[in-house]
Design an enzyme around this catalytic site. Structure first.
Site, PDB file in Angstrom:
ATOM      1  CB  ILE A  39      -0.944  -0.018   1.223  1.00  0.00           C
ATOM      2  CG1 ILE A  39      -2.009  -1.113   1.039  1.00  0.00           C
ATOM      3  CG2 ILE A  39      -1.613   1.338   1.417  1.00  0.00           C
ATOM      4  CD1 ILE A  39      -2.847  -1.361   2.253  1.00  0.00           C
ATOM      5  CE1 TYR A 188       0.259  -5.599  10.456  1.00  0.00           C
ATOM      6  CE2 TYR A 188      -2.054  -6.243  10.553  1.00  0.00           C
ATOM      7  CZ  TYR A 188      -1.039  -5.504   9.981  1.00  0.00           C
ATOM      8  OH  TYR A 188      -1.329  -4.652   8.936  1.00  0.00           O
ATOM      9  CE  LYS A 192      -1.484  -1.114  10.845  1.00  0.00           C
ATOM     10  NZ  LYS A 192      -0.394  -0.354  10.199  1.00  0.00           N
TER      11      LYS A 192
END
Length: 316
Positions: A39, A188, A192
């Site tokens: 991204i 993870y 975030k």
């Protein structure tokens, strides 16, 4: 087409945001962490098309060069540069920022991240769990180091790329290093969530300090490799795209919320942008900030813990 109208009090109001016709940003400078792949690459490619100078933050110079060549093949007049950046090495970030030969930075997109699937827990050289250190603590320190350059801009922005999975994560402030029960995907997701909480807390502190810098959150929704257009940094995917294409999108579209958060003149600090359709796919829109993301006490505790782990604050 992109349009801006002026209200009676002089503020700017978006009439429409068109992902294919972005406003010009000539003369501005943006840094995208992890801009060499995924991204982050598409964020860099799209921002380069606005006329801005785009710096790709990457620890691998060869991959950064490949990404810049790819961008130039699509944006021939692109203004690009590479900043060697290793977010897992907190002690290196000050010298990385010091190497920037710029007087101001208009925005940093805190996008880079790691997900160590099917791997045992790993630590950085500084003894920090690798995923949390790279995704959250690295950007926490980087924002601190970049703040003078951001404050030198007319209206600097810290744009933090969160994750759809981060919204449903549970943050264990007593085990931020995942020492008790390490699970890669959960670690993870927690990292975030920490990034997003940090970004909202950062904006509250910037507003309290009277700063002109804004802190904004974006997330890409459901962005899959299999739906992503081919680039030299991302080979053409194989396999069938249906029915995932009905619900999710590629990483080119996953970049749209971050690009809007950088370029839209109507953006305000503390806002969040994500895909229009169920937060999973589509053009970027402003999303409500609620639930854990609006928990100011949790964000303040995370901030204090982050200071304790890194030894620094963020605003000066």
């Amino acid at each position: 087409m992109f349009g801006v109208t002026s209200t009676l009090n002089g503020s700017l109001l978006m009439t429409h945001w068109d992902v294919h016709h972005l406003p010009r940003a000539d003369g501005k400078t943006f840094l995208v962490t992890g801009g060499n792949a995924g991204i982050g690459y598409f964020v860099a490619e799209q921002l380069a098309g606005s006329g801005a100078t785009v710096l790709l933050g990457s620890r691998n110079a060869t991959k950064a060069e490949t990404a810049m060549a790819s961008i130039r093949s699509r944006v021939p007049d692109a203004r690009l540069g590479h900043l060697r950046l290793d977010l897992s090495d907190l002690s290196s970030l000050e010298s990385s920022v010091d190497s920037l030969e710029i007087e101001r930075l208009d925005a940093v997109v805190c996008n880079a991240g790691v997900l160590l699937e099917d791997q045992p827990r790993r630590e950085t050289a500084e003894g920090l769990e690798l995923t949390f250190a790279t995704n959250h603590l690295g950007h926490f320190v980087l924002a601190h180091q970049l703040m003078p350059l951001l404050e030198a801009a007319e209206a600097g922005r810290v744009v933090t790329t969160g994750s759809f999975v981060g919204k449903s994560a549970e943050l264990d402030l007593d085990d931020l290093q995942s020492e008790r029960d390490y699970q890669p995907k959960r670690t993870y997701a927690r990292s975030k969530l920490a990034q997003m909480l940090f970004a909202f807390e950062l904006d509250r502190r910037l507003r309290a300090a009277g700063s002109t810098v804004l802190s904004v959150v974006d997330h890409p929704g459901g962005a899959l490799d299999s739906l992503t257009p081919a680039r030299p940094v991302h080979p053409a995917p194989g396999g069938r795209k249906f029915p995932a294409g009905l619900l999710l999108q590629g990483k080119e579209a996953g970049a749209w919320p971050a690009v809007r958060a950088v370029l839209d003149p109507a953006v305000r600090g503390g806002e969040m942008f994500g895909p229009r359709v169920f937060g999973l796919r589509g053009e970027p829109r402003r999303e409500p900030v609620r639930g854990k993301l609006a928990d100011t006490a949790l964000a303040a505790r995370l901030w204090a813990a982050s200071v304790g782990l890194t030894g620094i604050g963020v605003t000066r």
